[in-house]
Structures are given as C-alpha cells and as structure tokens.
Enzyme design. Structure first.
Site, short mmCIF file in Angstrom:
data_model
loop_
_atom_site.label_atom_id
_atom_site.label_comp_id
_atom_site.label_asym_id
_atom_site.label_seq_id
_atom_site.Cartn_x
_atom_site.Cartn_y
_atom_site.Cartn_z
CD GLU A 204 -3.04 -1.17 2.35
OE1 GLU A 204 -2.97 -0.26 2.83
OE2 GLU A 204 -3.81 -2.09 2.16
CE LYS A 336 -10.89 -2.99 3.75
NZ LYS A 336 -10.19 -3.99 4.16
#
Length: 425
Positions: A204, A336
C-alpha cells in the site's frame, strides 16, 4: 437510450501482479463504463467470495471463470436493461447468484459489472460519477487516512499491527491534505534511512522498517510530523489498523513480534493506553472479527473518545452492521466495495451507518488497480473519510489525484471534511 447492449469482461493484473477482473459496459447511446475490481490480503471470514480458477495457472489465482461468468450468465441476465436502474440490476445479479456470499457467480464478477454499469449511466447522464451517484449534495472531500508504516500481513517485520496512518485533520482542502501527507511521508523516509532502516515500500506504499513494536513506529511518525513542521494532534492526527483477527488465537491476542500474549480485556486496555499516549483518533479492527465481547469492552472503554472502525467485523454488510449497532459495538464502518460485491449494497451500508450515528470510511484494498472509483464514491456518499494507502505507488496516488480533480471541479461548493469528519474531535 441507456439500455445495456454489450458487456465485456477481461482478466488484468492488480498492483500485486495477481489477476483481477475488469469489465466494460456499453449502452445503446454509445456511453461507456469501465471498472476494475480490487482484492485484499487480510480478508474477513464473512466477506463476499471472489471466484478464482485454482490449478497451476497464475498459481491458482486466475479469474478466467469470473470473466466467463461476466461474458455469459451476467450478460444474458441484464442485456437490454436500463443502466440507470442500478438497484434493479444489482438485485438481478444477487438473485441470479442465489448464495449468501456471492460464491456462485463471484463477487469479483458481480462488482465489476455493477460499477461499470454505474459509470456508463453517469456518462450517459453527462455527469461525473460522484454527482451521478451522490446527487446535488455530493460536495464533501474526505480526510485521507494515509498508511505510512506497515506491519502485520502487509510486511515482513516484527510489528503485529498492520497499518500506522496519518490524518491531515488540520488541512483546509484535499489539495493541502495531500501536501501535508507527502511532506511527512518524505520526512519519515529520510529519518528511517538515517536510522539505518530500509525504506522499501509495501503493498500500500507504506514503509516496512524492522521496528520492535507499535510504540517505536508511532514515535518515528510523531518525530517526522514535527520535523516536517506540523503539530501532532492539531495539524495531523494518527490512526491504527490493528487487523487483530490476524493474530487472534485460541481466545487471545498473540503478539509474535513482541513475544507477548494479551487476553481481550488486556488488548482493549493496551489500545486505550496507546490512544492516551499518542494523538490516535481512529482504531480499525482493534479486536478480532468474531470477538464481540472484546469489541463491546473496547467500545465501552474508549468509544466515547476514539473512532472505532469495524472492517473484518462488519465487512461492509448491513446485516452485520445492524447487529453491531444493536449490541453497541464500534462506532464506525470501513466500506470496501468488494467485501459486499455490489454498488447498491455498498451505498446501503453507508446509509445504515449514518442513520445510526456511525461514521463511514471509504476504503481501498491492498491489491488495487489504477481505477479511482472509490474517490468518487467517497464524495458521493459525503462519508468524510477515505483510506487509500500511502503517498507512493500510482495505484494509491490515482485516488488522491482524482480527489484533487473533484475538488477543483466543485470549486466553491467543495468542502474539506477536516476535523468534523471524526465526530469525536
């Protein structure tokens, strides 16, 4: 004019080099929508299920089966339908799948189509996606949770917590917030390098230094915030993603990096002490996904002064969220899109949270693509917070860049959420 006339699914690569699904939707008037589906590394047991091929190809992670579903069963089911009927299209796909977790068609197949349909409909309407989905009131730019130090499942180091984040709550615009984050990120890189740590970035975009525990990571971040010229807690607050399910074993939290074991009450008290010692304003998955008693204890302990976000706990599922609301567990939901598998259900989860006074945080996954849909959805839902990684890797910065564009497009209507995004500040 907005009838669906063509759907094309294909296998592409995500940011980890693993296959994922991309879908194109074409409407009768020529309007076009494209969406690529993300994938997680630390996944909740209650998430919607991706359809993967198995076998030796791509080490079992191929998505040709999901692509076949998109081009076959799904196309047959929704060809000719009006792309502006998002709820009806999503429900048609959910019914066609027929399972509780989208395991028949695959959440990756369903979601790719769901998002591509919305994008095509937005283009047909002559509207940007955030405006098409969110309506005239979509104007709030979210505070980014920038993941700058990684541990847990996202790194090969002794740190048991998965993410250490900075939140530029004192910025006045998303453009300024991104600058704050970038300056701290580069300052942290130099400080880590000077201290002899490697500065390679993880999935990330955050650093994964070989630090001994959470406090060491937080200390590095605090020093970097100050060195960059900002005030911790005032300009920039801190956040944690513990991903506690990953180290919950036999009813206890096993910190292998620290060689310590904490029972649920000790875990909650440890998090409370960290939140007291540092300007931590949000903690995600501080307890394991099925440790409801631990979650309740943590919420009662610090839920009135710290945002407690359920990710694996709620998996963007309105039914699980309603259970949490009823039990008084957590006070925020991580959103999400691929955890639940359709745009309509994602929007329903945000609405359910807001009605109950819970906050919502729009989020990426560790396996991302250059698709920036979640930036638009964060603005569309006025959720006020977004989690989309660090200030490195184009799969992460694509979302920040899209937010900057949206802010510019909104002009004087744009409002950066700032401290108001976290109701407890």
């Amino acid at each position: 004019m907005t009838a669906i006339i063509d759907i094309v699914g294909r296998e592409i690569l995500d940011s980890r080099g693993n296959p994922t699904v991309e879908v194109d939707v074409v409407l009768e008037d020529g309007s076009f929508g494209r969406a690529a589906v993300p994938s997680g590394a630390s996944t909740g047991a209650h998430e919607a299920v991706e359809l993967r091929d198995g076998g030796s190809r791509y080490l079992g992670k191929g998505v040709e089966k999901a692509v076949e579903v998109v081009n076959g069963k799904i196309f047959d089911a929704i060809a000719g339908m009006d792309a502006e009927s998002q709820l009806l299209i999503d429900q048609t796909l959910i019914d066609l799948d027929g399972s509780a977790n989208k395991g028949n068609l695959g959440a990756n197949a369903i979601l790719g189509v769901s998002l591509a349909v919305a994008k095509a409909a937005a283009q047909a309407s002559g509207l940007p996606l955030y405006r098409y989905v969110g309506g005239t009131n979509a104007h709030v730019l979210p505070v980014p949770m920038m993941n700058i130090i990684n541990g847990g499942a996202h790194a090969d180091n002794p740190i048991d917590f998965q993410e250490f984040m900075i939140l530029p709550v004192g910025a006045t615009s998303i453009r300024e917030a991104v600058r704050y984050g970038s300056e701290v990120f580069h300052t942290l890189k130099k400080r880590l390098k000077d201290a002899g740590h490697n500065t390679n970035v993880g999935d990330e975009g955050g650093f994964a230094p070989n630090l001994k525990n959470a406090q060491a990571a937080l200390d590095f971040i605090m020093e970097s915030i100050e060195k960059a010229g900002f005030k911790p807690g005032e300009d920039i607050a801190l956040g944690l993603d513990c991903a506690a399910t990953e180290f919950f074993k036999d009813g206890n939290y096993v910190y292998e990096g620290e060689r310590k074991t904490r029972d649920p009450k000790a875990q909650a008290k440890y998090l409370a002490k960290l939140a007291s010692d540092y300007p931590i304003v949000t903690i995600e998955d501080g307890m394991a996904e099925d440790d409801w008693e631990g979650w309740k204890y943590l919420t009662d302990l610090i839920g009135n002064k710290c945002q407690l976000v359920g990710d694996d706990l709620f998996v963007t599922n309105s039914a699980r969220l309603r259970d949490g609301i009823r039990l008084g567990v957590a006070n925020s939901i991580l959103v999400k899109v691929n955890q639940i598998g359709s745009l309509s259900e994602t929007l329903d989860a945000v609405e359910t949270a807001h009605k109950a006074g819970y906050t919502a945080v729009m989020s990426h996954r560790s396996g991302e693509t250059e698709d920036s849909t979640i930036a638009d959805l964060a603005v569309a839902t006025n959720c006020g917070q977004i989690k989309t990684g660090s200030l490195a890797r184009s799969d992460r910065t694509a979302k920040y860049n899209q937010l900057i564009r949206i802010e510019e497009e909104l002009g004087k209507q744009a409002r950066y959420a700032g401290r108001s995004a976290l109701k407890l500040l």
